[in-house]
Structure formats: C-alpha cells, structure tokens
Design a protein around this motif. Structure first.
Motif, PDB file in Angstrom:
ATOM      1  N   LEU A   1      41.421  40.232  40.728  1.00  0.00           N
ATOM      2  CA  LEU A   1      42.394  40.547  41.781  1.00  0.00           C
ATOM      3  C   LEU A   1      42.459  39.438  42.830  1.00  0.00           C
ATOM      4  O   LEU A   1      41.433  38.903  43.254  1.00  0.00           O
ATOM      5  CB  LEU A   1      42.017  41.860  42.479  1.00  0.00           C
ATOM      6  CG  LEU A   1      41.832  43.093  41.592  1.00  0.00           C
ATOM      7  CD1 LEU A   1      41.407  44.289  42.444  1.00  0.00           C
ATOM      8  CD2 LEU A   1      43.106  43.410  40.824  1.00  0.00           C
ATOM      9  N   VAL A   2      43.681  39.113  43.251  1.00  0.00           N
ATOM     10  CA  VAL A   2      43.926  38.131  44.310  1.00  0.00           C
ATOM     11  C   VAL A   2      44.907  38.774  45.282  1.00  0.00           C
ATOM     12  O   VAL A   2      45.800  39.520  44.862  1.00  0.00           O
ATOM     13  CB  VAL A   2      44.528  36.825  43.715  1.00  0.00           C
ATOM     14  CG1 VAL A   2      44.800  35.806  44.804  1.00  0.00           C
ATOM     15  CG2 VAL A   2      43.622  36.232  42.648  1.00  0.00           C
ATOM     16  N   ALA A   3      44.740  38.526  46.569  1.00  0.00           N
ATOM     17  CA  ALA A   3      45.672  39.092  47.545  1.00  0.00           C
ATOM     18  C   ALA A   3      47.057  38.484  47.344  1.00  0.00           C
ATOM     19  O   ALA A   3      47.192  37.294  47.079  1.00  0.00           O
ATOM     20  CB  ALA A   3      45.186  38.836  48.972  1.00  0.00           C
ATOM     21  N   ALA A   4      48.103  39.306  47.507  1.00  0.00           N
ATOM     22  CA  ALA A   4      49.473  38.818  47.309  1.00  0.00           C
ATOM     23  C   ALA A   4      50.007  38.233  48.613  1.00  0.00           C
ATOM     24  O   ALA A   4      51.077  38.601  49.084  1.00  0.00           O
ATOM     25  CB  ALA A   4      50.377  39.941  46.807  1.00  0.00           C
ATOM     26  N   ASP A   5      49.255  37.313  49.224  1.00  0.00           N
ATOM     27  CA  ASP A   5      49.811  36.593  50.367  1.00  0.00           C
ATOM     28  C   ASP A   5      50.303  35.242  49.851  1.00  0.00           C
ATOM     29  O   ASP A   5      50.240  34.953  48.655  1.00  0.00           O
ATOM     30  CB  ASP A   5      48.779  36.453  51.500  1.00  0.00           C
ATOM     31  CG  ASP A   5      47.525  35.741  51.055  1.00  0.00           C
ATOM     32  OD1 ASP A   5      47.445  35.326  49.877  1.00  0.00           O
ATOM     33  OD2 ASP A   5      46.605  35.589  51.872  1.00  0.00           O
ATOM     34  N   GLU A   6      50.818  34.424  50.742  1.00  0.00           N
ATOM     35  CA  GLU A   6      51.445  33.168  50.300  1.00  0.00           C
ATOM     36  C   GLU A   6      50.493  32.330  49.454  1.00  0.00           C
ATOM     37  O   GLU A   6      50.872  31.756  48.445  1.00  0.00           O
ATOM     38  CB  GLU A   6      51.873  32.353  51.516  1.00  0.00           C
ATOM     39  CG  GLU A   6      53.031  32.952  52.257  1.00  0.00           C
ATOM     40  CD  GLU A   6      53.277  32.263  53.592  1.00  0.00           C
ATOM     41  OE1 GLU A   6      54.369  32.409  54.119  1.00  0.00           O
ATOM     42  OE2 GLU A   6      52.363  31.580  54.102  1.00  0.00           O
TER      43      GLU A   6
ATOM     44  N   THR B   1      46.018  43.482  25.881  1.00  0.00           N
ATOM     45  CA  THR B   1      44.955  42.817  25.123  1.00  0.00           C
ATOM     46  C   THR B   1      44.358  41.604  25.822  1.00  0.00           C
ATOM     47  O   THR B   1      43.159  41.383  25.733  1.00  0.00           O
ATOM     48  CB  THR B   1      45.480  42.375  23.727  1.00  0.00           C
ATOM     49  OG1 THR B   1      46.683  41.632  23.917  1.00  0.00           O
ATOM     50  CG2 THR B   1      45.749  43.576  22.852  1.00  0.00           C
ATOM     51  N   ALA B   2      45.171  40.813  26.507  1.00  0.00           N
ATOM     52  CA  ALA B   2      44.635  39.602  27.133  1.00  0.00           C
ATOM     53  C   ALA B   2      43.688  39.993  28.276  1.00  0.00           C
ATOM     54  O   ALA B   2      43.865  41.017  28.918  1.00  0.00           O
ATOM     55  CB  ALA B   2      45.771  38.734  27.659  1.00  0.00           C
ATOM     56  N   ARG B   3      42.672  39.192  28.496  1.00  0.00           N
ATOM     57  CA  ARG B   3      41.713  39.452  29.571  1.00  0.00           C
ATOM     58  C   ARG B   3      41.448  38.179  30.348  1.00  0.00           C
ATOM     59  O   ARG B   3      41.448  37.101  29.765  1.00  0.00           O
ATOM     60  CB  ARG B   3      40.399  39.989  28.983  1.00  0.00           C
ATOM     61  CG  ARG B   3      40.500  41.425  28.437  1.00  0.00           C
ATOM     62  CD  ARG B   3      40.759  42.421  29.541  1.00  0.00           C
ATOM     63  NE  ARG B   3      40.996  43.776  29.052  1.00  0.00           N
ATOM     64  CZ  ARG B   3      42.187  44.258  28.678  1.00  0.00           C
ATOM     65  NH1 ARG B   3      43.248  43.493  28.752  1.00  0.00           N
ATOM     66  NH2 ARG B   3      42.320  45.480  28.255  1.00  0.00           N
ATOM     67  N   PRO B   4      41.172  38.246  31.645  1.00  0.00           N
ATOM     68  CA  PRO B   4      41.145  39.472  32.445  1.00  0.00           C
ATOM     69  C   PRO B   4      42.550  40.015  32.709  1.00  0.00           C
ATOM     70  O   PRO B   4      43.538  39.316  32.524  1.00  0.00           O
ATOM     71  CB  PRO B   4      40.504  38.999  33.744  1.00  0.00           C
ATOM     72  CG  PRO B   4      40.851  37.556  33.838  1.00  0.00           C
ATOM     73  CD  PRO B   4      40.863  37.053  32.435  1.00  0.00           C
ATOM     74  N   GLN B   5      42.602  41.266  33.142  1.00  0.00           N
ATOM     75  CA  GLN B   5      43.865  41.837  33.603  1.00  0.00           C
ATOM     76  C   GLN B   5      44.011  41.377  35.043  1.00  0.00           C
ATOM     77  O   GLN B   5      43.235  41.735  35.900  1.00  0.00           O
ATOM     78  CB  GLN B   5      43.804  43.360  33.526  1.00  0.00           C
ATOM     79  CG  GLN B   5      43.441  43.870  32.133  1.00  0.00           C
ATOM     80  CD  GLN B   5      43.039  45.328  32.133  1.00  0.00           C
ATOM     81  OE1 GLN B   5      43.891  46.215  32.179  1.00  0.00           O
ATOM     82  NE2 GLN B   5      41.743  45.587  32.103  1.00  0.00           N
ATOM     83  N   MET B   6      45.028  40.541  35.268  1.00  0.00           N
ATOM     84  CA  MET B   6      45.128  39.906  36.594  1.00  0.00           C
ATOM     85  C   MET B   6      46.282  40.478  37.405  1.00  0.00           C
ATOM     86  O   MET B   6      47.360  40.715  36.885  1.00  0.00           O
ATOM     87  CB  MET B   6      45.342  38.393  36.448  1.00  0.00           C
ATOM     88  CG  MET B   6      44.057  37.602  36.307  1.00  0.00           C
ATOM     89  SD  MET B   6      44.388  35.817  36.328  1.00  0.00           S
ATOM     90  CE  MET B   6      44.681  35.518  38.076  1.00  0.00           C
ATOM     91  N   ALA B   7      46.045  40.642  38.705  1.00  0.00           N
ATOM     92  CA  ALA B   7      47.105  41.132  39.585  1.00  0.00           C
ATOM     93  C   ALA B   7      46.976  40.478  40.946  1.00  0.00           C
ATOM     94  O   ALA B   7      45.866  40.199  41.408  1.00  0.00           O
ATOM     95  CB  ALA B   7      47.019  42.652  39.725  1.00  0.00           C
ATOM     96  N   THR B   8      48.124  40.187  41.562  1.00  0.00           N
ATOM     97  CA  THR B   8      48.082  39.923  42.996  1.00  0.00           C
ATOM     98  C   THR B   8      48.441  41.239  43.675  1.00  0.00           C
ATOM     99  O   THR B   8      49.320  41.962  43.218  1.00  0.00           O
ATOM    100  CB  THR B   8      49.043  38.802  43.440  1.00  0.00           C
ATOM    101  OG1 THR B   8      50.383  39.169  43.140  1.00  0.00           O
ATOM    102  CG2 THR B   8      48.709  37.488  42.767  1.00  0.00           C
ATOM    103  N   VAL B   9      47.722  41.559  44.737  1.00  0.00           N
ATOM    104  CA  VAL B   9      47.802  42.892  45.322  1.00  0.00           C
ATOM    105  C   VAL B   9      48.302  42.788  46.753  1.00  0.00           C
ATOM    106  O   VAL B   9      47.800  41.986  47.549  1.00  0.00           O
ATOM    107  CB  VAL B   9      46.414  43.575  45.323  1.00  0.00           C
ATOM    108  CG1 VAL B   9      46.552  45.043  45.703  1.00  0.00           C
ATOM    109  CG2 VAL B   9      45.733  43.426  43.976  1.00  0.00           C
ATOM    110  N   ARG B  10      49.291  43.591  47.060  1.00  0.00           N
ATOM    111  CA  ARG B  10      49.772  43.678  48.443  1.00  0.00           C
ATOM    112  C   ARG B  10      48.784  44.501  49.231  1.00  0.00           C
ATOM    113  O   ARG B  10      48.703  45.706  49.067  1.00  0.00           O
ATOM    114  CB  ARG B  10      51.134  44.368  48.477  1.00  0.00           C
ATOM    115  CG  ARG B  10      52.236  43.452  48.127  1.00  0.00           C
ATOM    116  CD  ARG B  10      53.451  43.827  48.928  1.00  0.00           C
ATOM    117  NE  ARG B  10      54.558  43.002  48.486  1.00  0.00           N
ATOM    118  CZ  ARG B  10      55.482  42.545  49.295  1.00  0.00           C
ATOM    119  NH1 ARG B  10      55.421  42.823  50.583  1.00  0.00           N
ATOM    120  NH2 ARG B  10      56.444  41.808  48.839  1.00  0.00           N
TER     121      ARG B  10
END
Lengths: 336, 311
Positions: free
Chosen positions: A97-102, A152-161
């Motif tokens: 997880l990464v923060a969804a900032d600029e 299937t692909a790993r990691p499951q990545m998301a930018t999070v608000r």
C-alpha cells in the motif's frame, strides 16, 4: 514473485523527522487489514542522510518491521520508488500500500511496473474477501465506482486515499497501545538507498506556504461561479467561519479572482477529504471532482437542475443562493 | 544580364553554410513523443455492464490535461525544430483526436488500435505504448498529461518510464532550459516547487497552466494528416531495435526458466492486465434530492450536516 509472505508492506513518508499524518493514516489502514487477514505489517521509509526518525513516531503503528533507507536530503520520486522496490523484493508481501497523494501516485506505478503487478489507484476502501484484496475506487470524478482485484499477480498493490487529518496519538509523541499483542517498537533495518537510473537531481526546493487547512478540514465550503461575485464570496467566507469550515474554490472561480489560486480544489489544485463538502454554485466538472472525490458527504446548492454536481452529491439542493442567504442568516446571524 | 560578379559565390557560400547548419540541426534534432488519450466528454459515461470497463466508442474528445503535454512538445518543436510523434491507444474513434493533434503541428501519429488491446489496465496500456515507442523511436523526451478525466489513475506515464528504465519527472509546471540534452524544469507539488535537472531521455507529465493549447494553423490544417495504425501483431512482430534507442520490455517477457513462455496475451490487453474489474456501478444516487426545497429547509440541512461533520 513466486513465493509470497503473509505480510502487508506500507510505504511511509517522513517530513522533518516526523512521520506524516497521511502515513499514520495509511499505517492504520494497513493495520486494519493485517488484523483481518492475520498478516504481518511491515513499513518502509526513506530518510535524508542526516535525519533519524523518532522511534516514537514508529511506535504504536503495530509494525513488526521497518526498512529505513538512507537517501540524500532531496530524494527524487525515482529514489523513493527504488527503495520501495527493494523493500518489496525483501519482504515479498501479499499486499503493498502507498498513500494516494501526489508523490505516492508517482512512485507506486514505477514499482508496480517493475514488479509486473497490478496497481489500483485512489482506493477509497479496501477489504479482504476469500484472501483477495478487494479495492474500491471511484472513476470519472466519482460518477462510477469500481471494485478491482488482482487475482494472480503479487503483490496486490493499491494507492489509498487516506485523510491528512492526523489520527492523533503519535502527533504528540505519546504512544497509545491498543492491545497487549501490539508491537511497540518494530525491528529496524537500515539500508543505503538503492541506485536509480538517470541523473535527475533536485537543485532547489521552494516550500509553498499553503496552510494544509483545506486538506485537514472536516468541513469544506467550495465556491463556484454561481456565487455571482464578490458579495456572494464574502457571504460564503463568513458562513465558513460560522460553521468552522475551510473555504475552497473551483478553477473558474479562481480565474475570476473570487479566491486566490492556492484555494483551488481540483485536478490542478488541491485534494480534499473532508467529512462534509458544501458546494455553492459549483457545477461539478470532472476536473473539480478529481480533487473533491475524497469528500465523504457532499451537499450541493445549485440553481441549475442539470448541474452534474447535483447527481454526485448526497443532497442536491436546487435553489437560488439569493434565497438561501436570508435563511442562513436567520439561523447563524448576519453574513455580512 | 550578367549578375554582379561577386554575388554568386557569396550566395553559394551562404547556401553551403545553411546546408551545414541544417545538417547539424538534423543531427541535434530532438525526437519527442506525446501520449494522448481520447476520453468520454464528461460525467455520465457508460460502462460495459458485463466487464465493467468504460465503453470507449461513444462520443469523445482529447483528454484535456493531455493538451498541455502536446503544447509543450510543439513549443519545443518551434524552438529547436524537434520532431513530434503522437501515440494513442483506443478504438477507431481515437484517430480523430490524433488528426486534430496533427493539425496543430505534430509530425507523425501512431494509433494503437486492436480489439485485442481493449480492456487494458494501466500496466498493459503502458506496455503497449512502450512497444510502439520502441518500434518508432528512439525518442529523447516522452510527454504525457498528469491524469485522464476518465480512469484518472495517472499511472501510465510513470509505468512507461519504469518499463523503459527512463527517469520520470511528474507535474512539470515550467520548462527552464534545454541545452545539450540537459533539461531543467520546475515541478509543482502541493507544498513545494522543485527545480530539477536531468539528462535526456526521460518521461515527463505536464501541468496545464503555463501551456495553453494553440489553435490549429492554416498551413498545418492543409497538410495531409496521416495516422499510422498499429495492431497487436505489429507491436509484437518485430524484435526490439538494436542501438542506442530506448529498450522496451521484450514481448517474450522476463526470463522464466523452465516455465511456459508467455505470449502477447500474457502482456497486453485484458488478458495481460494484472488487475480485473470485479464489478462497477453508479454510486447510489442522492438519497434525498430536495428538488425545490424551501430555502428554510435547505439552510437547516446545511447547518445540521456541518454540525454533525464537526463532531
């Protein structure tokens, strides 16, 4: 990545030796998921060579481990991406997880592309379902909500608000322990920054003196062209004071000089995530909504029944502002 | 009438000098690529009820933030005589966006158009664009908008940079100088303005305020506006070019020992996209649109909600 560990990796940002409020919020999101899925929560961050992050700042986040990469004082997006990539290769997490900032939105796609994995942008909520991370995100400025998985692909990545409003405890340096099994001080591993491609150097950074009141505000009032002129804006300003709200504006209203450019909400302006957004005379363009989609609740006042904002808001009030002012004044006192 | 005795050699010398300059200019000529996207005009776009992704065959226009990237490329062309290539992936309608951009002064246009590319997520899109850039490049500078108004991920630009091993500079606000392939820009973030330098090649995303799009010129309008179409087969047929050009990801993908070699379907289009849309829906509508509320009721709703939000 063939073998993955039951871990969630979160990218944390340090500013002037302190963990940012956004990072604390992100760690909290990661922690909630980690409890649900019985994952380990691992952090990664990069510090300027002379900064040592306060241990206190990392306490209470329930991180079992944290990778600290020592970079230059002015790190580029590529350097941060390389550090996160290294941490991802070391931890092989199921979820990243990464923060969804600029900054997060710039570095996360680089890391995802290098790992050959999926990345879901601007998630407003995350949950685990049959071991998969279900990522909810708005598109078209909130006109469409999609649930996305990376099967299937790993990691499951998301930018999070996540909200820039601080969860509180770590800010004062007091560490709150939520439960006995919580880890107060994570294992730290300090590593040099990995090399990056290219020779990009930041020559100069000029801080822009913006209050982060708009980002932190729990209530925001957005001024649109429909306010009609300086008198309307003055009323909106006093209304904001009385309601304890921050004042923002659309691009069009800024262009007309209603409010200074640093109050602009939207694609080329600021991104807000208040509990409540009140829009006054705002039509609700996609560009505006790009900055406002993080609002948990929207009340829109517009006299044009066809204004898109009326469909996006929870409460759409089709009404002339001129008729609304006296009623507000009756309840709150004069707005002039 | 004989020409004055000394003008002919002088003219020759001038023309020789001009030729030399032109040759030098050609050698130095920058090669730019601009990535464009056609998006539905505004809110109210339709999505495929089964697959969940946005239907792209309805009305559309150039993604407004991309216009700034195109404008910056055209300004560099005006100043340095750069060649400007356009790339866009999308259904056949996307060709119109490319034609419009050509009429503003771009040189070549490449349209990645194949039903097999439909449903690409941001990584699969970046892979396809990088392959096209690889086939038609090398390019010194790749420009894109910071985000689209539809999907709005802003991920394709940085992903392309990572796939090409180029540095990425986001949110370029101003171009300060470009000399001997050394680029200096200002990047605008919410809380700081960065002055950054780097040596080309690189990928940048461009903010719109300083790069207001131009209108099509009459001369450019009259030029033939040929759009080259690239199918998935075109993208995967040729091996990556040798030489100093940017290296795209191999269509064969990473070296997986002993594993079944993945084909194009594992890298491009819907099947090659690591993310899948589980479902998509319109957010549940306003739970109480007060169509014509009394001003008193409206005022009370606003005040009550603000009080609740503060607690």
């Amino acid at each position: 990545m063939n073998k993955v560990n039951k871990a969630i990796l979160v990218w944390l940002e340090v500013n002037r030796g302190k963990l940012t409020a956004i990072s604390r919020s992100l760690a909290r999101v990661g922690n909630d998921l980690a409890r649900q899925g019985n994952h380990k929560l691992i952090g990664a961050l990069m510090v300027g060579s002379k900064t040592i992050p306060a241990l206190n700042a990392l306490g209470g986040l329930n991180l079992s481990k944290v990778y600290i990469f020592k970079g230059r004082p002015k790190t580029t997006a590529a350097e941060r991406a390389a550090a996160l990539l290294r941490a991802a290769k070391l931890t092989r997490p199921e979820i990243l997880l990464v923060a969804a900032d600029e900054r997060g939105r710039e570095m996360a796609p680089m890391v995802a592309a290098k790992l050959g994995t999926g990345l879901t942008a601007d998630c407003t909520s995350l949950r685990l379902e049959k071991g998969l991370l279900v990522q909810t995100r708005p598109a078209f400025g909130g006109d469409l909500i999609a649930e996305i998985v990376t099967p299937t692909a790993r990691p499951q990545m998301a930018t999070v608000r996540v909200s820039g409003r601080a969860p509180g405890e770590a800010e004062t340096g007091v560490v709150a322990i939520h439960s006995p099994d919580e880890i107060l001080f994570p294992t730290m591993e300090i590593a040099p920054a990995p090399a990056v491609m290219g020779d990009a150097r930041i020559l100069k950074r000029t801080p822009i003196c913006v209050d982060d009141d708009l980002e932190k505000a729990s209530v925001v009032i957005a001024c649109g062209l429909g306010l009609g002129g300086p008198e309307g804006v003055a009323k909106a300003r006093i209304l904001a004071e009385k309601l304890g709200a921050s004042l923002g504006a659309t691009r069009a209203a800024v262009d007309r000089g209603y409010l200074p450019a640093d109050r602009q909400i939207g694609l080329s302006g600021r991104e807000i995530s208040p509990n409540l957004l009140i829009t006054l005379g705002v039509s609700g363009s996609v560009q505006f909504m790009a900055g406002a989609a993080g609002a948990k609740d929207i009340i829109a006042v517009n006299n044009d029944p066809l204004a898109p904002i009326l469909a996006l808001a929870r409460v759409g009030l089709i009404l002339d502002l001129e008729r609304l002012w006296p009623e507000l004044e009756e309840r709150l006192g004069t707005l002039t | 009438m004989a020409p004055p005795p000394d003008t002919a050699p002088k003219a020759k010398a001038i023309s020789r000098e001009k030729n030399r300059e032109a040759r030098l200019a050609r050698e130095r000529q920058l090669s730019l690529a601009v990535c464009l996207k056609r998006v539905p005009p505004s809110v109210g776009a339709l999505s495929d009820p089964l697959k969940g992704y946005v239907l792209r065959t309805g009305p559309g226009r150039l993604n407004p933030p991309d216009a700034a990237a195109l404008e910056l490329a055209l300004r560099l062309k005006d100043e340095f005589g750069a060649r400007v290539d356009l790339f866009s992936m999308g259904p056949s309608q996307a060709e119109e966006v490319l034609r419009e951009a050509l009429s503003l002064g771009a040189d070549r246009a490449f349209h990645l158009c194949d039903p097999l590319l439909a449903g690409s997520d941001s990584l699969a899109t970046a892979r396809a664009l990088v392959r096209a850039l690889d086939l038609e490049g090398p390019h010194d500078l790749i420009l894109c908008g910071p985000v689209t108004t539809d999907g709005g991920t802003g991920q394709v630009g940085p992903a392309m940079a990572a796939l090409m091993d180029f540095p990425f500079l986001g949110r370029v606000w101003e171009l300060l100088s470009l000399e001997d392939r050394l680029l200096r820009v200002r990047q605008l973030y919410r809380d700081e303005l960065l002055e950054t330098k780097l040596t080309l090649p690189c990928v940048i995303s461009v903010l719109g305020e300083k790069f207001v799009p131009r209108l099509p010129s009459v001369r450019a309008r009259l030029r033939p506006r040929l759009v080259n179409r690239l199918t998935l087969e075109d993208l995967t047929r040729e091996a990556p070019k040798k030489g100093p050009g940017p290296k795209g990801p191999s269509p064969k993908g990473p070296n997986l020992k002993g594993a079944k070699l993945p084909g194009p379907a594992d890298y491009f289009g819907e099947s090659g996209s690591p993310t899948k849309i589980l479902k998509s829906h319109k957010p549940k509508g306003p739970d109480k649109v007060l169509a014509r509320p009394t001003p008193a009721a409206a005022a009370q709703v606003i005040i009550d909600a603000a009080k609740k939000a503060k607690t």
